[in-house]
Design a protein around this motif. Structure first.
Motif, PDB file in Angstrom:
ATOM      1  N   SER A 135     125.265 -46.798  13.828  1.00 51.49           N
ATOM      2  CA  SER A 135     125.372 -46.704  15.285  1.00 51.49           C
ATOM      3  C   SER A 135     125.580 -48.042  15.971  1.00 51.49           C
ATOM      4  N   ARG A 136     125.450 -49.165  15.266  1.00 53.93           N
ATOM      5  CA  ARG A 136     125.503 -50.516  15.855  1.00 53.93           C
ATOM      6  C   ARG A 136     124.386 -50.728  16.873  1.00 53.93           C
ATOM      7  N   PHE A 137     123.305 -49.977  16.755  1.00 58.53           N
ATOM      8  CA  PHE A 137     122.154 -50.135  17.641  1.00 58.53           C
ATOM      9  C   PHE A 137     121.336 -51.337  17.176  1.00 58.53           C
ATOM     10  N   ILE A 138     120.986 -52.232  18.102  1.00 56.96           N
ATOM     11  CA  ILE A 138     120.227 -53.435  17.764  1.00 56.96           C
ATOM     12  C   ILE A 138     118.754 -53.054  17.641  1.00 56.96           C
ATOM     13  N   PRO A 154     130.015 -50.098  26.262  1.00 58.43           N
ATOM     14  CA  PRO A 154     130.796 -49.346  25.267  1.00 58.43           C
ATOM     15  C   PRO A 154     131.166 -50.228  24.081  1.00 58.43           C
ATOM     16  N   HIS A 155     131.228 -49.625  22.902  1.00 56.96           N
ATOM     17  CA  HIS A 155     131.512 -50.354  21.669  1.00 56.96           C
ATOM     18  C   HIS A 155     132.861 -49.899  21.137  1.00 56.96           C
ATOM     19  N   GLN A 156     133.753 -50.863  20.860  1.00 55.35           N
ATOM     20  CA  GLN A 156     135.100 -50.504  20.440  1.00 55.35           C
ATOM     21  C   GLN A 156     135.109 -49.803  19.087  1.00 55.35           C
ATOM     22  N   ALA A 157     134.227 -50.189  18.178  1.00 50.00           N
ATOM     23  CA  ALA A 157     134.202 -49.566  16.864  1.00 50.00           C
ATOM     24  C   ALA A 157     133.683 -48.128  16.918  1.00 50.00           C
ATOM     25  N   LEU A 158     133.073 -47.724  18.032  1.00 50.24           N
ATOM     26  CA  LEU A 158     132.538 -46.373  18.180  1.00 50.24           C
ATOM     27  C   LEU A 158     133.394 -45.544  19.130  1.00 50.24           C
ATOM     28  N   SER A 159     134.678 -45.896  19.264  1.00 51.05           N
ATOM     29  CA  SER A 159     135.579 -45.197  20.187  1.00 51.05           C
ATOM     30  C   SER A 159     135.059 -45.275  21.612  1.00 51.05           C
ATOM     31  N   MET A 160     134.585 -46.473  21.999  1.00 45.33           N
ATOM     32  CA  MET A 160     134.083 -46.796  23.332  1.00 45.33           C
ATOM     33  C   MET A 160     132.835 -46.000  23.708  1.00 45.33           C
ATOM     34  N   ALA A 161     132.082 -45.527  22.730  1.00 45.41           N
ATOM     35  CA  ALA A 161     130.775 -44.926  22.997  1.00 45.41           C
ATOM     36  C   ALA A 161     129.710 -46.010  22.923  1.00 45.41           C
ATOM     37  N   SER A 162     128.566 -45.768  23.526  1.00 42.18           N
ATOM     38  CA  SER A 162     127.461 -46.719  23.479  1.00 42.18           C
ATOM     39  C   SER A 162     126.681 -46.538  22.179  1.00 42.18           C
ATOM     40  N   PRO A 163     126.059 -47.607  21.655  1.00 41.96           N
ATOM     41  CA  PRO A 163     125.292 -47.457  20.411  1.00 41.96           C
ATOM     42  C   PRO A 163     124.199 -46.405  20.490  1.00 41.96           C
ATOM     43  N   ILE A 164     123.573 -46.264  21.667  1.00 39.60           N
ATOM     44  CA  ILE A 164     122.476 -45.298  21.763  1.00 39.60           C
ATOM     45  C   ILE A 164     122.986 -43.869  21.624  1.00 39.60           C
ATOM     46  N   ASP A 165     124.295 -43.650  21.907  1.00 38.99           N
ATOM     47  CA  ASP A 165     124.846 -42.301  21.763  1.00 38.99           C
ATOM     48  C   ASP A 165     124.870 -41.855  20.311  1.00 38.99           C
ATOM     49  N   ARG A 166     124.961 -42.819  19.374  1.00 38.36           N
ATOM     50  CA  ARG A 166     125.010 -42.461  17.953  1.00 38.36           C
ATOM     51  C   ARG A 166     123.690 -42.731  17.240  1.00 38.36           C
ATOM     52  N   PHE A 167     122.807 -43.503  17.891  1.00 34.88           N
ATOM     53  CA  PHE A 167     121.545 -43.831  17.235  1.00 34.88           C
ATOM     54  C   PHE A 167     120.510 -42.781  17.585  1.00 34.88           C
ATOM     55  N   THR A 168     120.025 -42.089  16.589  1.00 32.49           N
ATOM     56  CA  THR A 168     118.930 -41.147  16.761  1.00 32.49           C
ATOM     57  C   THR A 168     117.903 -41.449  15.698  1.00 32.49           C
ATOM     58  N   SER A 169     116.685 -41.167  16.027  1.00 31.21           N
ATOM     59  CA  SER A 169     115.632 -41.395  15.043  1.00 31.21           C
ATOM     60  C   SER A 169     115.809 -40.449  13.861  1.00 31.21           C
ATOM     61  N   THR A 170     115.134 -40.743  12.810  1.00 29.14           N
ATOM     62  CA  THR A 170     115.164 -39.855  11.650  1.00 29.14           C
ATOM     63  C   THR A 170     114.512 -38.524  12.006  1.00 29.14           C
ATOM     64  N   ASP A 171     114.540 -37.586  11.058  1.00 23.97           N
ATOM     65  CA  ASP A 171     113.991 -36.260  11.330  1.00 23.97           C
ATOM     66  C   ASP A 171     112.580 -36.331  11.872  1.00 23.97           C
ATOM     67  N   SER A 172     111.836 -37.317  11.484  1.00 27.27           N
ATOM     68  CA  SER A 172     110.505 -37.552  12.036  1.00 27.27           C
ATOM     69  C   SER A 172     110.464 -38.979  12.543  1.00 27.27           C
ATOM     70  N   GLY A 173     109.976 -39.172  13.773  1.00 25.55           N
ATOM     71  CA  GLY A 173     109.946 -40.485  14.385  1.00 25.55           C
ATOM     72  C   GLY A 173     108.928 -41.390  13.729  1.00 25.55           C
ATOM     73  N   PRO A 174     108.766 -42.622  14.273  1.00 32.20           N
ATOM     74  CA  PRO A 174     107.808 -43.558  13.674  1.00 32.20           C
ATOM     75  C   PRO A 174     106.398 -43.010  13.624  1.00 32.20           C
ATOM     76  N   GLU A 175     105.979 -42.271  14.691  1.00 32.40           N
ATOM     77  CA  GLU A 175     104.611 -41.735  14.667  1.00 32.40           C
ATOM     78  C   GLU A 175     104.455 -40.663  13.591  1.00 32.40           C
ATOM     79  N   GLN A 176     105.457 -39.780  13.466  1.00 33.15           N
ATOM     80  CA  GLN A 176     105.378 -38.744  12.436  1.00 33.15           C
ATOM     81  C   GLN A 176     105.473 -39.357  11.038  1.00 33.15           C
ATOM     82  N   GLN A 177     106.311 -40.389  10.886  1.00 36.52           N
ATOM     83  CA  GLN A 177     106.394 -41.058   9.589  1.00 36.52           C
ATOM     84  C   GLN A 177     105.050 -41.659   9.205  1.00 36.52           C
TER      85      GLN A 177
END
Length: 614
Positions: free
Chosen positions: A190-193, A311-334
């Protein structure tokens, strides 16, 4: 047509013709066309003339027409340049492209095309067209690409949290002349920092601490890719080199640590590309930072924009947060299923001694504390203290980091100076802006801490915690600058407030379902419209503040406006079309509007009076 023709030249003498000579005479193109025209005018068929001069019949007809219109000068060569080009970019669009480029020198053709789409410019020019506009305006230098984009082999993980790339970058200069480092991490998909921590020295412990902060905040990735720096691996530390702290964290948490080939920076190309953006857009033109805390606050603001809005050019001008999602269980569930394992050297991450921040409400000195509060502090949380819920009003400091009796609360520098209300219990700490819940974190305060805040007069006791429902009388204001297209940016969207307000500083006031546009200086009402956002989304806007004084009401009495009548003999006034007659087309018309009627004047002459229906 050949420029050479053959002619016969004779020379005579008193004794008769001495001889016959043959020579070539070079004729210009105009002369040849003139001879052809003369032959046609003499009655020779056009087909025969065209055959002799090896041109088409249409060309001969054209020469004759030009000769009749302009004489001999009409037979000269003319430019083949078209009189108009229907595909040429509009002058206003070209001016907007140059304006955006001057305001944002780091934006290239691809980003400019994206911004034109966001501003609803039609038709949207192509990337190559924008590139040529920048070249013509001298805003971009033409350079030859050394290698084609297709020559590079790109790779990318299919989902987020599979692979992080981590590295270290310098260039953060402080006011005392020292240079700090930044420990960076990016999600490969996702290129999310996920990590951007400023450290005084890039030691193994500092890098591992930054890595542990990222793990605690976003969860544990499957793999981590780094270079062969000594902070990341002991591979090149000699025969006595052991396992470094970074490798130990990866091993104990089941993270696969991958290393690049020696002298192969393109393997970690995504994080290196982020370093280039960070230097070019922030570090290269920023004054030396006052301290590491100041540098961290500024970089955090820039990273937030990078992750959410940019917007990020490598993501077809989408923002990194649009592609970055947590895993099936977040940090608290992990953590509940597979707890995060950190070495004893990094117990600082668990909250005992967090990074230095600016406290807005320092705890009172022990010498000035009442005796009963001092005993409570020494004894710790008392089971006899009744759980309560309190509220306290405060203002977000410039750093965006608040402190309530030792518990840190991060709101970000974007909300600096914003009045907020903290509703605290022994289980949750909630932040409310104008009655809207904008953040909830776990509370680390005991009941004794809450009673102490009430006793000191810094907080008040309330009955119950807030619900997730939105209040019915919330008033929130944000300040924006209207762009050249008459739009303002709200929640990553371009909302039109009217082209006449272009380049003006306005205040947007949100009240339930209505958004009013006010003048930023005089707070006069400019326009009202339905709100495009929900009340909760409004509270999350950049620069959101509780509503101030109501706007100045518009003046009472008739309103006078001017319009230019259209060619169809009508004017549009207040969404009401009025016919005024053919004789007044394209004239400047004055209209006076009262509560019941609309009076249309042409100078001092009254043209028509119609009932007001809108």
């Amino acid at each position: 047509m050949t420029p050479l023709v053959t002619g016969l030249i004779t020379r005579t003498s008193p004794f008769g013709v001495e001889g016959l000579g043959l020579m070539l005479v070079e004729l210009s193109v105009v002369e040849q066309r003139y001879h052809a025209v003369m032959e046609v005018l003499a009655g020779i068929p056009v087909t025969e003339v065209a055959t002799r001069y090896r041109v088409s019949r249409q060309s001969v007809h054209t020469w004759v027409k030009r000769y009749r219109e302009g004489g001999l000068a009409g037979l000269a060569d003319r430019s083949h340049r078209p009189r108009c080009c229907p595909r040429q970019v509009d002058g206003q669009i070209e001016a907007l492209i140059c304006e955006l480029r001057r305001a944002h020198p780091g934006w290239g053709p691809r980003r400019l095309v994206h911004e034109l789409k966001r501003r609803e410019v039609t038709p949207v020019p192509s990337r190559s067209t924008v590139y040529r506009v920048l070249i013509r305006a001298g805003l971009l230098e033409h350079t030859t690409r050394k290698r084609k984009r297709g020559d590079y082999r790109r790779w990318e993980r299919s989902t987020p949290m599979q692979l992080w790339q981590m590295d270290i970058v310098g260039g953060v200069f402080l006011a005392d002349g020292t240079e700090a480092k930044v420990v960076t991490g990016i999600d490969d998909h996702s290129r999310f920092i996920v990590c951007c921590d400023v450290v005084a020295r890039a030691t193994g412990r500092a890098v591992s601490t930054a890595f542990a902060h990222a793990l605690k905040r976003y969860g544990v990735p499957g793999e981590v890719l780094t270079d062969n720096g000594k902070q990341f691996t002991g591979k090149f530390g000699g025969p006595r080199a052991g396992e470094v702290l970074f490798d130990r964290i990866c091993r104990e948490n089941g993270i696969t640590h991958r290393l690049t080939q020696v002298r192969s920076p393109t393997t970690t190309g995504k994080i290196e590309r982020f370093h280039g953006s960070l230097r070019r857009e922030l570090l290269d033109h920023h004054d030396p930072f006052d301290s590491i805390i100041h540098a961290q606050a500024v970089i955090d603001t820039w990273v937030t924009d990078y992750n959410i809005d940019r917007p990020h050019q490598a993501l077809s001008m989408a923002s990194p947060i649009d592609r970055f999602t947590s895993t099936d269980s977040g940090p608290e569930q992990q953590a509940a299923v597979l707890p995060l394992v950190l070495p004893a050297e990094l117990d600082v991450i668990n909250g005992q001694t967090p990074d230095p921040v600016v406290e807005t409400e320092p705890a009172p000195a022990i010498a000035t504390m009442p005796a009963n509060l001092l005993r409570l502090k020494e004894m710790g949380p008392s089971p006899a203290a009744a759980p309560i819920t309190i509220e306290m009003d405060t203002v977000v400091p410039a750093s965006g980091n608040m402190s309530v009796r030792g518990q840190q609360l991060w709101l970000g520098p974007d909300r600096a100076g914003t009045p907020v209300t903290l509703r605290i219990s022994t289980t949750h700490l909630r932040v409310l802006l104008a009655g809207v819940l904008i953040k909830t974190v776990g509370s680390k305060l005991a009941a004794s801490d809450l009673h102490a805040l009430v006793h000191n007069g810094k907080a008040r006791q309330v009955d119950e915690a807030p619900t997730a429902q939105q209040p019915t009388s919330t008033v929130i204001e944000v300040e924006r600058t209207v762009n050249a297209a008459g739009c303002v940016g709200l929640a990553n969207k371009a909302v039109s407030v009217g082209f006449p307000l272009a380049d003006r500083q306005v205040v947007l006031r949100f009240e339930t379902t209505t958004m009013t546009v006010l003048d930023a200086t005089e707070r006069t009402l400019l326009r009202s419209m339905p709100t495009p956002l929900t009340t909760r989304a409004v509270a999350y806007l950049r620069g959101a503040q509780p509503g101030g004084t109501p706007p100045t009401p518009p003046p009472t009495g008739p309103v006078t406006v001017e319009r230019i009548a259209s060619s169809s003999r009508s004017v549009m006034i207040g969404r009401q079309r009025i016919q005024i007659g053919r004789n007044h087309a394209r004239k400047l018309i004055t209209a006076t509007i009262d509560d019941q009627h609309i009076h249309v004047h042409d100078g001092p002459n009254l043209l028509i009076t119609v009932p007001r229906t809108t």
